[in-house]
Design an enzyme around this catalytic site. Sequence first.
Site, short mmCIF file in Angstrom:
data_model
loop_
_atom_site.label_atom_id
_atom_site.label_comp_id
_atom_site.label_asym_id
_atom_site.label_seq_id
_atom_site.Cartn_x
_atom_site.Cartn_y
_atom_site.Cartn_z
N GLU A 159 0.80 -1.23 0.00
CA GLU A 159 0.00 0.00 0.00
C GLU A 159 0.84 1.28 0.00
O GLU A 159 0.75 2.10 0.92
CB GLU A 159 -0.98 -0.03 1.17
CG GLU A 159 -1.88 -1.26 1.10
CD GLU A 159 -2.78 -1.45 2.31
OE1 GLU A 159 -2.77 -0.61 3.22
OE2 GLU A 159 -3.51 -2.46 2.33
N ASN A 201 2.20 -4.44 -3.49
CA ASN A 201 0.83 -4.91 -3.27
C ASN A 201 -0.03 -3.69 -2.92
O ASN A 201 0.33 -2.91 -2.04
CB ASN A 201 0.87 -5.89 -2.08
CG ASN A 201 -0.39 -6.68 -1.89
OD1 ASN A 201 -0.95 -7.21 -2.85
ND2 ASN A 201 -0.87 -6.76 -0.65
N HIS A 237 -10.16 -6.16 -2.59
CA HIS A 237 -11.20 -6.10 -1.55
C HIS A 237 -12.40 -5.37 -2.17
O HIS A 237 -12.46 -4.14 -2.17
CB HIS A 237 -10.68 -5.34 -0.32
CG HIS A 237 -9.58 -6.07 0.37
ND1 HIS A 237 -9.77 -7.29 0.99
CD2 HIS A 237 -8.27 -5.77 0.55
CE1 HIS A 237 -8.63 -7.70 1.52
NE2 HIS A 237 -7.69 -6.80 1.25
N GLU A 265 -5.71 -10.49 -2.46
CA GLU A 265 -6.48 -10.44 -1.20
C GLU A 265 -7.98 -10.41 -1.50
O GLU A 265 -8.73 -9.58 -0.96
CB GLU A 265 -6.09 -9.22 -0.36
CG GLU A 265 -4.61 -9.14 -0.04
CD GLU A 265 -4.25 -8.01 0.92
OE1 GLU A 265 -5.15 -7.41 1.53
OE2 GLU A 265 -3.04 -7.74 1.05
N ASP A 267 -11.82 -10.55 -1.60
CA ASP A 267 -13.09 -10.80 -0.93
C ASP A 267 -14.12 -9.86 -1.53
O ASP A 267 -13.78 -8.85 -2.14
CB ASP A 267 -13.02 -10.70 0.60
CG ASP A 267 -12.35 -9.45 1.15
OD1 ASP A 267 -12.32 -8.41 0.44
OD2 ASP A 267 -11.88 -9.49 2.30
O1 G3I Z 1 -3.38 -9.11 17.96
C1 G3I Z 1 -4.57 -8.68 18.61
C2 G3I Z 1 -4.89 -9.61 19.75
O2 G3I Z 1 -3.86 -9.56 20.69
C3 G3I Z 1 -6.24 -9.19 20.33
O3 G3I Z 1 -6.60 -10.12 21.29
C4 G3I Z 1 -7.32 -9.14 19.26
C5 G3I Z 1 -8.64 -8.62 19.80
O4 G3I Z 1 -9.48 -8.23 18.76
O5 G3I Z 1 -6.90 -8.26 18.25
C6 G3I Z 1 -5.71 -8.66 17.62
O6 G3I Z 1 -5.38 -7.78 16.61
C7 G3I Z 1 -6.18 -7.79 15.42
C8 G3I Z 1 -5.31 -8.24 14.26
O7 G3I Z 1 -5.99 -8.10 13.03
C9 G3I Z 1 -4.85 -9.69 14.40
O8 G3I Z 1 -5.95 -10.53 14.47
C10 G3I Z 1 -6.70 -6.40 15.17
O9 G3I Z 1 -7.67 -6.08 16.17
C11 G3I Z 1 -7.32 -6.31 13.80
O10 G3I Z 1 -7.73 -4.99 13.54
C12 G3I Z 1 -6.33 -6.75 12.76
O11 G3I Z 1 -6.93 -6.61 11.49
C13 G3I Z 1 -6.12 -6.99 10.37
C14 G3I Z 1 -5.85 -5.76 9.48
O12 G3I Z 1 -5.14 -6.17 8.35
C15 G3I Z 1 -5.00 -4.71 10.21
O13 G3I Z 1 -4.83 -3.60 9.38
C16 G3I Z 1 -6.91 -8.01 9.59
O14 G3I Z 1 -7.03 -9.21 10.37
C17 G3I Z 1 -6.18 -8.33 8.27
O15 G3I Z 1 -7.04 -9.10 7.47
C18 G3I Z 1 -5.89 -7.03 7.53
O16 G3I Z 1 -5.15 -7.38 6.37
C19 G3I Z 1 -4.86 -6.29 5.47
C20 G3I Z 1 -3.66 -6.71 4.66
O17 G3I Z 1 -2.60 -7.06 5.51
C21 G3I Z 1 -3.25 -5.60 3.69
N1 G3I Z 1 -4.34 -5.23 2.85
C22 G3I Z 1 -5.56 -4.85 3.55
C23 G3I Z 1 -5.99 -5.97 4.50
C24 G3I Z 1 -7.23 -5.57 5.14
O18 G3I Z 1 -6.98 -4.45 6.00
#
Ligand code: G3I
Length: 363
Positions: A159, A201, A237, A265, A267
């Site tokens: 990004e 990406n 997305h 990615e 969806d």
């Molecule tokens: O690690 C914590 C954990 O300790 C806690 O217990 C839990 C409670 O909700 O949260 C955990 O963190 C989460 C993390 O994913 C790991 O699961 C965050 O809240 C959550 O916001 C985070 O979201 C991720 C997001 O990137 C962050 O920007 C999504 O799962 C993931 O699918 C998303 O992936 C990105 C790609 O890397 C890049 N392109 C966009 C895509 C969607 O944003």
Amino acid sequence: MLTAGAVCVIVFLVVAALALILPDPDREPASELPALARSHGIDLGVAVAVNPLTHDSRYRDLVTDHYTSVTAENTMKWQYVQPERGTFDWSGPDAVVNHAGDHGLSVRGHTLLWHNQLPDWLAQGSFDAEELRAVMREHFGALMGRYEGRVASWDVINEPFEDDSPRLRENLWHRTLGEDYVAEALRTAHETDPEARLYINEFGVEGSGEKADALYELASDLLDQGVPLHGIGFQGHFVHGAVPEDLAENMRRFAELGLDVEISELDVRVPEPATTEDLEAQADEYRHVLESCLAVSRCVGVTVWGVADAHSWIPEWFPGYTAALPFDDDYAPKPALGGMIQALSRGRRAQPRATTRTMSGRR
Ligand code: G3I
């Protein structure tokens, strides 16, 4: 003479062994998707989360039955890999890479430089250019070095553009190293693992538009400079009803620069409540994305962003949207899965066309 206790133990061991060997009658049969994807020479990938991958056998089965490659949804990101400077946590990445190795799946590395999910020591630290370069080299060396030969490609730059504009994002790397940080990072990644395929990406660039044009300019410019850039990941997305028609056409112009392209990615989120009609129309959208990849000879794969709706990032990030993936909350297949099967069963692979440029790197 065996005692009754010994006989019970033997019977138990035999039954346990048979349970391991014989197929579970309740288990869904493995799908034809991996063979179909391979017959076209593309990967069909899925983003995986470590917790269900290591604790939920039904989740694991969906991954190994339906896909040919995996991407770590979060666990290879900087925040998790290097939570403190010089302290690395390999538990999550090892789980993903080992699972892939045990089941013949390839791995996309995600991600090396991003503005999100950075540890505090990095996001809030103050580094001059020289020190930040050293930090970059240490991180790439540790992460890429550990999985050299097992992670085939890396999202080196994730990004690089602002969310809604064609301007290069003002992130930590850009602020400290200048806009050449993109070229620098790609060169550093190439020195670290010369065999890896190196990607930029991005999202919002799947169809034509200003941001896609800016990415095209950046990619052309990098190739002109001889920077080791090998591919572009178009994240994908999408919102139901707004999947770009011109996906193949747009990807093709990057391919004609001599780059691999992929949907990295995928969806397709649906507004709640998702009706039967929505899910059937969503199947056409999944089919369209797969067909678009097949229509571009250098499209090397499509990765869906999550195994099942139960684990998707969509409800947390887009309240009011749901049902974005090919399996539902209970891991049952949705029409979208059929859409992918249809595309790969009927579709024909585009033949290579002459490229206007070549670049360093293998293939
Ligand atoms: O690690 C914590 C954990 O300790 C806690 O217990 C839990 C409670 O909700 O949260 C955990 O963190 C989460 C993390 O994913 C790991 O699961 C965050 O809240 C959550 O916001 C985070 O979201 C991720 C997001 O990137 C962050 O920007 C999504 O799962 C993931 O699918 C998303 O992936 C990105 C790609 O890397 C890049 N392109 C966009 C895509 C969607 O944003």
